[in-house]
Design a protein around this motif. Structure first.
Motif, short mmCIF file in Angstrom:
data_model
loop_
_atom_site.label_atom_id
_atom_site.label_comp_id
_atom_site.label_asym_id
_atom_site.label_seq_id
_atom_site.Cartn_x
_atom_site.Cartn_y
_atom_site.Cartn_z
N ASP A 57 -17.26 -0.46 1.02
CA ASP A 57 -16.54 0.77 1.33
C ASP A 57 -17.35 2.02 1.75
O ASP A 57 -16.83 3.19 2.12
CB ASP A 57 -15.73 1.30 -0.10
CG ASP A 57 -14.78 0.04 -0.38
OD1 ASP A 57 -14.38 -0.52 0.59
OD2 ASP A 57 -14.34 0.22 -1.33
N SER A 112 0.99 -1.18 0.14
CA SER A 112 0.10 -0.05 -0.07
C SER A 112 0.89 1.12 -0.21
O SER A 112 0.64 2.24 0.63
CB SER A 112 -1.12 0.04 1.21
OG SER A 112 -0.14 -0.26 2.47
N PHE A 114 -4.62 0.62 8.34
CA PHE A 114 -5.91 0.38 8.10
C PHE A 114 -6.88 1.54 8.45
O PHE A 114 -7.64 1.95 7.79
CB PHE A 114 -6.43 -1.08 8.87
CG PHE A 114 -7.75 -1.38 8.46
CD1 PHE A 114 -8.23 -2.06 7.48
CD2 PHE A 114 -8.76 -0.92 9.25
CE1 PHE A 114 -9.56 -2.44 7.03
CE2 PHE A 114 -10.12 -1.21 9.22
CZ PHE A 114 -10.57 -2.29 7.93
N THR A 131 -14.35 -5.75 7.54
CA THR A 131 -14.37 -6.41 6.25
C THR A 131 -14.57 -8.03 6.59
O THR A 131 -13.63 -8.90 6.72
CB THR A 131 -13.39 -6.37 5.64
OG1 THR A 131 -11.99 -6.46 6.44
CG2 THR A 131 -12.85 -4.80 5.13
N ASP A 158 -3.14 3.41 0.90
CA ASP A 158 -4.39 2.86 1.08
C ASP A 158 -4.31 1.45 1.38
O ASP A 158 -4.43 0.92 0.43
CB ASP A 158 -5.42 3.21 -0.07
CG ASP A 158 -6.94 2.67 0.25
OD1 ASP A 158 -7.08 2.11 1.30
OD2 ASP A 158 -7.76 2.83 -0.67
N SER A 159 -4.30 1.03 2.60
CA SER A 159 -4.07 -0.45 2.82
C SER A 159 -5.24 -1.40 2.70
O SER A 159 -5.37 -2.49 2.67
CB SER A 159 -3.71 -0.59 4.43
OG SER A 159 -4.41 -0.24 5.30
N ARG A 160 -6.55 -0.60 2.60
CA ARG A 160 -7.72 -1.20 2.19
C ARG A 160 -7.63 -1.68 0.79
O ARG A 160 -8.82 -2.55 0.44
CB ARG A 160 -8.84 -0.37 2.74
CG ARG A 160 -9.21 -0.42 4.40
CD ARG A 160 -10.30 0.71 4.60
NE ARG A 160 -11.51 0.25 3.87
CZ ARG A 160 -12.37 -0.37 4.35
NH1 ARG A 160 -12.24 -1.34 5.30
NH2 ARG A 160 -13.63 -0.61 3.73
N HIS A 161 -7.13 -1.02 -0.22
CA HIS A 161 -7.23 -1.31 -1.58
C HIS A 161 -5.65 -1.44 -2.27
O HIS A 161 -4.95 -0.45 -2.62
CB HIS A 161 -7.84 -0.27 -2.19
CG HIS A 161 -9.19 0.05 -1.76
ND1 HIS A 161 -9.46 0.95 -0.79
CD2 HIS A 161 -10.41 -0.52 -2.10
CE1 HIS A 161 -10.67 1.10 -0.51
NE2 HIS A 161 -11.40 0.19 -1.34
N SER A 194 -6.65 4.49 6.18
CA SER A 194 -7.40 4.39 5.02
C SER A 194 -8.77 4.60 5.22
O SER A 194 -9.54 5.11 4.40
CB SER A 194 -7.00 2.88 4.49
OG SER A 194 -5.57 2.84 4.31
N LEU A 195 -9.29 4.10 6.49
CA LEU A 195 -10.54 4.02 6.49
C LEU A 195 -11.36 5.53 7.06
O LEU A 195 -12.09 5.99 6.66
CB LEU A 195 -11.00 3.02 7.97
CG LEU A 195 -12.57 2.58 8.06
CD1 LEU A 195 -13.04 2.04 6.78
CD2 LEU A 195 -12.37 1.77 9.45
N GLU A 239 -16.36 4.49 4.92
CA GLU A 239 -15.20 5.18 4.98
C GLU A 239 -15.46 6.59 5.17
O GLU A 239 -16.57 7.23 4.40
CB GLU A 239 -14.23 4.91 3.55
CG GLU A 239 -13.69 3.45 3.52
CD GLU A 239 -13.23 3.34 2.27
OE1 GLU A 239 -12.76 4.45 1.38
OE2 GLU A 239 -12.64 2.15 1.86
#
Length: 590
Positions: free
Chosen positions: A412, A171, A493, A374, A175-178, A496-497, A415
């Motif tokens: 998502d 990431s 995380f 998630t 953005d560690s979620r994507h 990113s959130l 967010e």
């Protein structure tokens, strides 16, 4: 009258994970089991039938694997559940009680961030510390080499069969979620990168299991849900696997690389398919209605899978029609099936799962909110849900916005407005449950663990009139303090959130933090907390408890000496009993 032994028997019944085997020695398998009362790692020699316990620790062991040669079992050794430690290994055929040794003596303790093992003894080891993520290349008898390092979250995503390519999920874009993917050679030379841009992650699912084959199976979300593609980073080609299936899919390779074993998740239940890469044919694999806890293809083409439903306990099955392995001792008592409910909410239709006790409603009702975020609730066997039902409660589980299984937009949607969005969906289902006659509005329990514990505490603060009792296990209670103390991977995380750190977007953290609303709490609350929890650390829970004390609000706390949950069966039973007793006491049911 509640049969106390029946609900406890579901926890005590021996369970096991799907056995995984060594690629080049498929008779050598490993699995997890709680047969001793604590989850540990076991080996199983399919030729001799011998089973052997590899680990034995007071708080149990969860992570383990076998190398492709079948010679070595690796397992992760942390301290009392704190998830911070080192990989150890032991010979597959060693006598029971043989002590494991450090797998890579030169590596200091860290949080694990992926592991890929080669048949030659080569290992790619991902490690996360306060300084970020490092991937080490570890050769037998040599000092570990740094292959990759970055301050942002990353992990080992795969090692090709010929050990010439290593896939790293990263990431670096923040953005560690994507996440994005990078493939490198053992000398660190970059081969290729794959990234679909902001808000669209790509995830490595394993190199083709054929020597010299450079194809990497990848999960992507280019069309708003989880799908598949095959990427050859050397040839520079991509092939999307487009399947006409609703819901979300994942996959793994057949042993010869000619087909994919496709897992299809839709509306809280799973199916399996074989997808032929040559013809494009998608053939269903017969499985019972329920949830597949894991599946893999044996060298002869048969598929082994772990299966359960809400009503029936787990079993390891094969498409040959056989039961692969049965843990010793009596099976868990069955429970009631779930019923699907669809409720219109502010962000679209919300899927909920309802488990009903006997008798006419309205019932005292538990809203059991899943963690993650998630993740999703599904039609799998859940001893905790069954225990509530045995005690006369209806149980409602909500796959709120933020859950997986319903597309990228649904996942998502939380967010930037964390927690508050999920609770809008929980409230919509809560109001439906009351108006439909299922739930007694004067006897509503809000509960959950981890992210579910966070939503529980946030819910009783922001929706104080809607809940009668609260039970929060290992929750985020003070988000700023939690961020300060949690592991770096979770900090990434959270950034990113929320769209940044607490210093960068303080208002967002304040608005989403349960401690902000503690003065509004009316429901008595039980909080369960692990002293060594690296995910929802103890200091921020103590901050929330101190505020409850200052305000004179009714609460109890249950502390245990482990991390983010317990791998010890009797400890789980003790906690479940404490949760049920607390709810029944404050609802005047006992």
């Amino acid at each position: 009258m509640v049969d106390e032994e029946r609900w406890k028997a579901r926890f005590r019944a021996a369970r096991m994970s799907l056995p995984r085997w060594a690629r080049d020695a498929p008779h050598h398998s490993i699995y997890r089991s709680n047969v001793t009362g604590t989850w540990e790692i076991y080996t199983w020699d399919r030729e001799s039938g011998e089973r052997r316990q590899v680990t034995e620790r007071p708080n149990g062991t969860w992570m383990g694997g076998v190398d492709p040669s079948g010679e070595w079992v690796w397992w992760f050794a942390d301290t009392d559940g704190d998830e911070f430690g080192v990989w150890r290994r032991v010979a597959f055929g060693a006598a029971e009680g043989t002590e494991s040794v450090p797998a890579v003596p030169g590596l200091e303790p860290s949080y694990p961030s992926g592991l890929a093992l080669g048949a030659s003894g080569l290992a790619a080891v991902g490690r996360t510390t306060d300084g970020g993520t490092t991937v080490h290349l570890c050769r037998p008898g040599a000092e570990p080499e740094v292959l990759y390092h970055h301050a942002e979250d990353a992990h080992v995503a795969g090692l090709s069969r010929d050990e010439a390519l290593i896939a790293i999920g990263h990431s670096e874009h923040g953005d560690s979620r994507h996440m994005a993917l990078r493939v490198v050679r053992p000398d660190g030379t970059a081969v290729a990168d794959l990234w679909d841009g902001p808000g669209k992650g790509v995830y490595g699912a394993g190199f083709a299991p054929v020597h010299g084959d450079t194809r990497l199976l990848v999960g992507h979300e280019r069309r708003g849900k989880e799908e598949l593609l095959i990427w050859d980073p050397v040839a520079g080609t991509e092939r999307e696997v487009v399947l006409d299936l609703p819901g979300e899919i994942g996959a793994s390779w057949y042993p010869d690389g000619s087909a994919l074993l496709v897992s299809h998740s839709h509306e809280a239940r799973d199916e399996l398919y074989r997808y032929d890469l040559g013809t494009g044919a998608l053939l269903p694999i017969e499985t019972p209605r329920g949830v597949i806890g894991g599946a893999d293809v044996r060298p002869d083409g048969t598929v082994e899978f772990s299966w359960s439903s809400a009503a029936e306990p787990p079993v390891i099955r094969s498409t040959s029609g056989e039961i692969v392995m049965t843990p010793p001792g009596p099976a868990a008592p069955p429970s009631v099936p779930v019923v699907d409910a669809w409720v219109d909410g502010p962000g679209g239709r919300i899927h909920a799962l309802v488990s009903r006790p006997g008798g006419e409603g309205p019932h005292p009702t538990v809203f059991d909110v899943h963690g993650g975020p998630t993740a999703q609730d599904d039609d799998s066997f859940a001893p905790a849900v069954a225990a509530w039902v045995d005690h006369g409660f209806a149980v409602v589980r909500v796959n709120y916005r933020g859950s997986t299984g319903y597309g990228s937009v649904w996942r998502d949607a939380i967010e930037g407005r964390v927690g508050l969005t999920e609770l809008e969906d929980v409230k919509a289902v809560r109001d439906w449950a009351v108006s439909s006659g299922l739930a007694d509005p004067e006897r509503l329990v809000l509960t959950g663990g981890s992210w579910g514990g966070f939503l529980t505490l946030l819910g009783i603060g922001t929706q104080p009139d809607d809940w009668t009792v609260a039970v929060a296990a290992v929750p985020v209670a003070d988000y700023v303090a939690a961020y300060e103390d949690e592991m770096e991977g979770l900090q990434a995380f959270d950034r990113s959130l929320f769209g940044g750190s607490p210093d960068e977007v303080p208002d967002r953290y304040r608005e989403s933090s349960p401690i902000t609303y503690v003065s509004r709490v009316r429901a008595p609350v039980l909080i369960l907390a692990g002293e060594n929890d690296p995910r929802c650390p103890i200091r921020q829970i103590d901050n929330y408890l101190a505020r409850l004390d200052e305000l004179g609000l009714p609460h109890e706390v249950y502390r245990y000496d482990a991390g983010h949950g317990s791998l010890v069966v009797e400890e789980r039973i003790t906690q479940m009993a404490a949760e049920i007793d607390f709810a029944r006491k404050h609802l005047r049911m006992s």
